[in-house]
Design an enzyme around this catalytic site. Structure first.
Site, PDB file in Angstrom:
ATOM      1  N   GLY A  64       0.788  -1.246  -0.074  1.00  0.00           N
ATOM      2  CA  GLY A  64      -0.084   0.005  -0.008  1.00  0.00           C
ATOM      3  C   GLY A  64       0.793   1.160  -0.176  1.00  0.00           C
ATOM      4  O   GLY A  64       1.994   1.160  -0.187  1.00  0.00           O
ATOM      5  N   ALA A  65       0.033   2.431   0.390  1.00  0.00           N
ATOM      6  CA  ALA A  65       0.719   3.902   0.272  1.00  0.00           C
ATOM      7  C   ALA A  65       1.362   3.861  -1.326  1.00  0.00           C
ATOM      8  O   ALA A  65       2.562   4.247  -1.140  1.00  0.00           O
ATOM      9  CB  ALA A  65       2.157   4.026   1.384  1.00  0.00           C
ATOM     10  N   LEU A  96      11.996   6.929  -5.380  1.00  0.00           N
ATOM     11  CA  LEU A  96      10.435   7.057  -4.971  1.00  0.00           C
ATOM     12  C   LEU A  96      10.195   5.861  -3.738  1.00  0.00           C
ATOM     13  O   LEU A  96      10.779   4.840  -4.137  1.00  0.00           O
ATOM     14  CB  LEU A  96       9.306   6.925  -6.010  1.00  0.00           C
ATOM     15  CG  LEU A  96       9.197   8.239  -6.929  1.00  0.00           C
ATOM     16  CD1 LEU A  96       8.146   7.531  -7.866  1.00  0.00           C
ATOM     17  CD2 LEU A  96       8.955   9.404  -6.234  1.00  0.00           C
ATOM     18  N   GLN A 152      15.198  -7.902  -2.679  1.00  0.00           N
ATOM     19  CA  GLN A 152      14.047  -8.545  -2.358  1.00  0.00           C
ATOM     20  C   GLN A 152      13.666  -9.229  -3.936  1.00  0.00           C
ATOM     21  O   GLN A 152      13.223 -10.262  -3.949  1.00  0.00           O
ATOM     22  CB  GLN A 152      13.032  -7.570  -2.113  1.00  0.00           C
ATOM     23  CG  GLN A 152      11.470  -8.230  -2.093  1.00  0.00           C
ATOM     24  CD  GLN A 152      10.463  -7.249  -2.041  1.00  0.00           C
ATOM     25  OE1 GLN A 152      10.179  -6.939  -0.712  1.00  0.00           O
ATOM     26  NE2 GLN A 152       9.840  -6.523  -2.687  1.00  0.00           N
ATOM     27  N   HIS A 177       4.852   2.362  -7.924  1.00  0.00           N
ATOM     28  CA  HIS A 177       3.943   1.191  -7.964  1.00  0.00           C
ATOM     29  C   HIS A 177       3.026   1.417  -9.251  1.00  0.00           C
ATOM     30  O   HIS A 177       2.802   0.490 -10.107  1.00  0.00           O
ATOM     31  CB  HIS A 177       2.868   1.338  -6.687  1.00  0.00           C
ATOM     32  CG  HIS A 177       3.725   1.158  -5.427  1.00  0.00           C
ATOM     33  ND1 HIS A 177       4.087   2.223  -4.425  1.00  0.00           N
ATOM     34  CD2 HIS A 177       3.982   0.242  -5.032  1.00  0.00           C
ATOM     35  CE1 HIS A 177       4.668   1.809  -3.579  1.00  0.00           C
ATOM     36  NE2 HIS A 177       4.610   0.431  -3.754  1.00  0.00           N
ATOM     37  N   HIS A 233       2.621   4.997  -4.915  1.00  0.00           N
ATOM     38  CA  HIS A 233       3.136   6.059  -5.501  1.00  0.00           C
ATOM     39  C   HIS A 233       3.407   5.767  -7.057  1.00  0.00           C
ATOM     40  O   HIS A 233       2.928   4.838  -7.496  1.00  0.00           O
ATOM     41  CB  HIS A 233       4.330   6.753  -4.652  1.00  0.00           C
ATOM     42  CG  HIS A 233       5.357   5.573  -4.559  1.00  0.00           C
ATOM     43  ND1 HIS A 233       5.990   4.947  -5.696  1.00  0.00           N
ATOM     44  CD2 HIS A 233       5.888   5.038  -3.222  1.00  0.00           C
ATOM     45  CE1 HIS A 233       6.926   4.257  -5.038  1.00  0.00           C
ATOM     46  NE2 HIS A 233       6.875   4.239  -3.559  1.00  0.00           N
ATOM     47  N   VAL A 277      11.815   4.208 -10.345  1.00  0.00           N
ATOM     48  CA  VAL A 277      11.218   5.297 -10.730  1.00  0.00           C
ATOM     49  C   VAL A 277      11.902   6.391  -9.648  1.00  0.00           C
ATOM     50  O   VAL A 277      11.798   6.164  -8.589  1.00  0.00           O
ATOM     51  CB  VAL A 277       9.793   5.459 -10.382  1.00  0.00           C
ATOM     52  CG1 VAL A 277       9.250   7.006 -10.904  1.00  0.00           C
ATOM     53  CG2 VAL A 277       9.246   4.328 -11.451  1.00  0.00           C
ATOM     54  N   GLY A 324       9.738  -3.887  -8.311  1.00  0.00           N
ATOM     55  CA  GLY A 324      10.812  -3.178  -8.505  1.00  0.00           C
ATOM     56  C   GLY A 324      11.824  -3.379  -8.229  1.00  0.00           C
ATOM     57  O   GLY A 324      12.477  -4.019  -7.184  1.00  0.00           O
TER      58      GLY A 324
END
Length: 301
Positions: free
Chosen positions: A48-49, A205, A174, A54, A51, A197, A168
């Site tokens: 979530g959150a 970001l 990860q 994502h 930007h 990004v 990403g």
């Protein structure tokens, strides 16, 4: 991967104009698998959150599967990957905004389950282990973090049953451990990395950027400047890369360095002094009370 042999894929149906928001596995499957004939499908897993980083993942997923394919976005703050002193409760929850961003960038379904839905029997007693790849760099600072990541990613792959999963490149370690899990455990999915990004000034970001004050944000630019300095001398070899990046970070105001490392991306180990080829130059540091990570992919000569 579980589910492939038992379930056919859906009929070709027009892409929905609004994302369907689901909170249970049953509702997700009904929304994401409405029919029986095959189409490609993809998942973007998030906490979530959301930007623009994502958004880039969701757009890449939509491009991959085409207009007739289906894209799911998961929104789940996974408690297993937070350490005792980390910011689980502080982590931002912005579901309404997340849904809007997801559907604007091509998502068909948002899956936002509760902790009890993902772990119905309580905290799982059996978990995946990231092994040696998960003990270095981020894993050394955050013991058990990647075990938690792999456990929830494996569960969500089984639930969403995608052809493609997008992550990403900003979270380079990860991405590496997930790719290795998929290869080692024969998951029937292609893991796709999407480039980081950045803001116009170079800041990567991150959902955690919102914790930075204006002054701290200015200090945080030292991380990307260091990475770019290392990238600029990649043709001169590993030593030059490390020295150039370190020169930017040495004495950088407001930055407490955790690690700066030139990494072989295949085994995710520190690159030797005679290393040549594709590498990841990675940095982790605290700026104020906020821990940030960043990396660039370079070709070392």
């Amino acid at each position: 991967m579980a589910g492939k042999a038992q379930r056919s894929k859906p009929q070709r149906t027009p892409k929905v104009h609004r994302a369907v928001v689901t909170h249970t596995v049953d509702d997700f499957e009904a929304a994401f698998w409405p029919d029986e004939s095959p189409v490609d499908n993809a998942v973007v897993m998030t906490m979530g959150a959301l930007h623009e980083g994502h958004a880039a993942l969701i757009r890449a997923a939509r491009k991959q599967v085409g207009r007739e394919g289906r894209v799911a976005v998961t929104v789940f703050v996974n408690p297993l990957q937070f350490g005792p002193s980390e910011d689980l409760e502080r982590y931002p929850r912005t579901l309404d905004d997340d849904v809007k961003l997801a559907e604007e960038n091509g998502a068909d379904v948002v899956f936002a389950p509760s902790v009890d839905e993902v772990y119905p029997n309580g905290e799982p007693q059996v978990r995946l282990a990231a092994g040696p790849m998960g003990d270095r760099f981020e894993g050394a600072t955050r013991p058990g973090h990647f075990d938690g990541v792999l456990t929830v990613v494996a569960k969500l792959l089984h639930i969403t049953d995608p052809d493609f999963a997008f992550f990403g490149e900003k979270d380079a370690q990860q991405l590496a451990v997930i790719q290795r899990m998929v290869a080692d455990l024969d998951f029937d999915v292609e893991v796709v990395g999407v480039p980081t990004v950045r803001e116009e000034d170079g800041l990567a970001l991150s959902s955690r950027n919102r914790y930075l004050s204006e002054e701290e944000r200015s200090h945080a630019l030292a991380l990307s400047r260091a990475l770019f300095a290392g990238r600029d001398v990649a043709a001169q070899g590993p030593k030059a890369v490390r020295e150039a990046a370190s020169a930017v970070l040495d004495g950088a105001e407001g930055v407490t360095l955790d690690y700066l490392a030139l990494i072989d991306p295949h085994a995710f180990t520190e690159a030797a002094d005679d290393f040549q080829g594709e590498a990841v130059l990675a940095v982790a540091a605290k700026v104020g009370s906020t821990r940030l990570i960043d990396n660039v992919r370079i070709i070392v000569r």
